[in-house]
Scaffold this active site. Structure first.
Site, mmCIF file in Angstrom:
data_model
loop_
_atom_site.group_PDB
_atom_site.id
_atom_site.type_symbol
_atom_site.label_atom_id
_atom_site.label_comp_id
_atom_site.label_asym_id
_atom_site.label_seq_id
_atom_site.Cartn_x
_atom_site.Cartn_y
_atom_site.Cartn_z
ATOM 1 N N LYS A 194 0.854 -1.178 -0.004
ATOM 2 C CA LYS A 194 0.139 -0.262 -0.070
ATOM 3 C C LYS A 194 0.901 1.235 -0.081
ATOM 4 C CE LYS A 194 0.820 1.207 4.485
ATOM 5 N NZ LYS A 194 1.608 2.597 4.882
ATOM 6 N N PRO B 118 9.583 -4.318 -0.089
ATOM 7 C CA PRO B 118 10.576 -3.992 0.710
ATOM 8 C C PRO B 118 10.224 -3.951 2.198
ATOM 9 C CG PRO B 118 10.465 -2.422 -0.853
ATOM 10 C CD PRO B 118 9.412 -3.156 -1.287
ATOM 11 N N GLY C 91 7.570 1.471 4.930
ATOM 12 C CA GLY C 91 6.192 2.014 4.856
ATOM 13 C C GLY C 91 5.199 1.697 3.848
ATOM 14 N N GLY D 192 4.219 -4.063 4.108
ATOM 15 C CA GLY D 192 4.563 -5.394 3.530
ATOM 16 C C GLY D 192 4.263 -6.506 4.630
ATOM 17 N N GLY D 193 4.469 -6.412 5.670
ATOM 18 C CA GLY D 193 4.080 -7.681 6.664
ATOM 19 C C GLY D 193 2.583 -7.595 6.683
ATOM 20 N N SER D 194 1.842 -6.398 6.763
ATOM 21 C CA SER D 194 0.576 -6.210 6.932
ATOM 22 C C SER D 194 -0.498 -7.066 5.826
ATOM 23 C CB SER D 194 0.046 -4.837 7.102
ATOM 24 O OG SER D 194 0.570 -4.390 8.042
ATOM 25 N N ASP E 183 -2.322 -2.048 10.497
ATOM 26 C CA ASP E 183 -2.365 -1.760 8.950
ATOM 27 C C ASP E 183 -3.190 -3.009 8.255
ATOM 28 O OD1 ASP E 183 -1.486 0.668 8.835
ATOM 29 O OD2 ASP E 183 0.471 0.209 7.962
#
Ligand code: C5P
Length: 296
Positions: free
Chosen positions: A16, A101, A105, A108-110, A143
């Site tokens: 996002k 990456p 920001g 990525g994990g979310s 997120d």
């Protein structure tokens, strides 16, 4: 003897960007109240979820420096799903091919957590509405609810109070992550000391998306975290923005708690030319587009 067919599915988990990000203030629980407009982009991790015998949730990632156990948001999301729904625990193997990456920001994990929740809903609780699934996601990370929904949304509260918006009109999104990292909690602490903040106009951004007005979206890009950067960090971020703007971006801003900068382009060839310039200096440069919400 157990004679089960184990299901398996592979799906993208979209990153996002923040079209806006405002920090309204610190809360008693240590989190901050936010008001921000987020948009999914086509840059994605690839997630393969496979049932396995037993009850263990195993997360594997092709990047050794990322966590594979309970500190991985995908693991936490799966664990939260079984805890919240009462669905009997199933063994799961979750393989993550990383393209987004980390600590950039871009959620990525979310994104991985959101994708896992959608799979588990499809398999074990198909009638569960998006909103209920997003609520489960909130326990895995602020997120994650947005990543469950995807598309574009105004996010408030910790990030879990979502109002869906029409996705960005067709455009090119050029992303560039500079080589330094920014710690999200540290940036929140820094922003507490910045006053007054030059706030984004979230109503104007929502209106621009509703009108499908790309120029007005670009005009209203704004992230208050940019005011909490050190001089050195600011120079780097502004340098990337300048390259994007000189290359024909309608506007550029940092996403989330950074340090990735994104530029919006109406024209693919201009975005490609700017990508080439940025690649001379940065390893992590990506061309993407807006991603609309998956069918629910
Ligand atoms: O919820 P999540 O684990 O993604 O948050 C990471 C950190 O970011 C929190 O520990 C907190 O320091 C900060 N945060 C915050 N307010 C939010 C979201 C995150 O202060 N709304």
């Amino acid at each position: 003897m157990e004679n089960r067919v184990f299901r398996s599915v592979t799906l993208p988990a979209y990153a996002k960007v923040n079209l806006t990000l405002d920090v309204l203030g610190k809360r008693p629980d240590g989190y901050h109240d936010l008001r921000m407009v987020m948009q999914s982009v086509s840059l994605a991790d690839i997630i393969a979820v496979t049932e396995q015998s037993g009850e263990k949730i195993a997360v594997r990632c092709d990047r050794a420096d990322l966590p594979s156990g309970p500190t991985n948001i995908a693991w936490r999301a799966a664990d939260a799903f079984f805890a919240a729904t009462g669905v009997p625990r199933h063994g799961l193997d979750i393989a993550i091919e990383k393209h987004i990456p980390a600590q950039a920001g871009m959620g990525g994990g979310s994104a991985d957590g959101g994708a896992v929740l959608r799979v588990l809903r499809d398999w074990y609780a198909p009638s569960m509405p998006d909103a209920a699934l997003a609520r489960i996601g909130a326990t895995a990370g602020s997120d994650v609810p947005f990543c469950v929904l995807g598309g574009a949304a105004l996010a408030e509260g910790r990030g879990e109070v979502l109002t869906p918006l029409p996705a960005l009109p067709d455009c090119v999104i050029l992303l560039c992550k500079p080589d330094f990292g920014l710690s999200t909690p540290a940036l929140f602490r820094r922003v507490d000391d910045v006053s007054p903040l030059e706030r984004p106009d979230n109503a104007a951004m929502a209106g621009a998306l509703r009108r499908r007005d790309l120029a007005a979206v670009a005009e209203n890009l704004r992230n208050v975290f940019e005011e909490a950067l050190t001089e050195e960090e600011r120079r780097e971020i502004e340098g990337i923005k300048t390259t994007m703007l000189r290359g024909g971006a309608l506007n550029a801003a940092m996403t989330g708690s950074g340090p990735t900068v994104f530029g919006l382009y109406a024209d693919l060839s201009a975005a490609r030319a700017a990508e080439e310039v940025l690649r001379r200096r940065y390893d992590q440069v990506f061309l993407a587009g807006p991603q609309s919400a998956p069918p629910s």
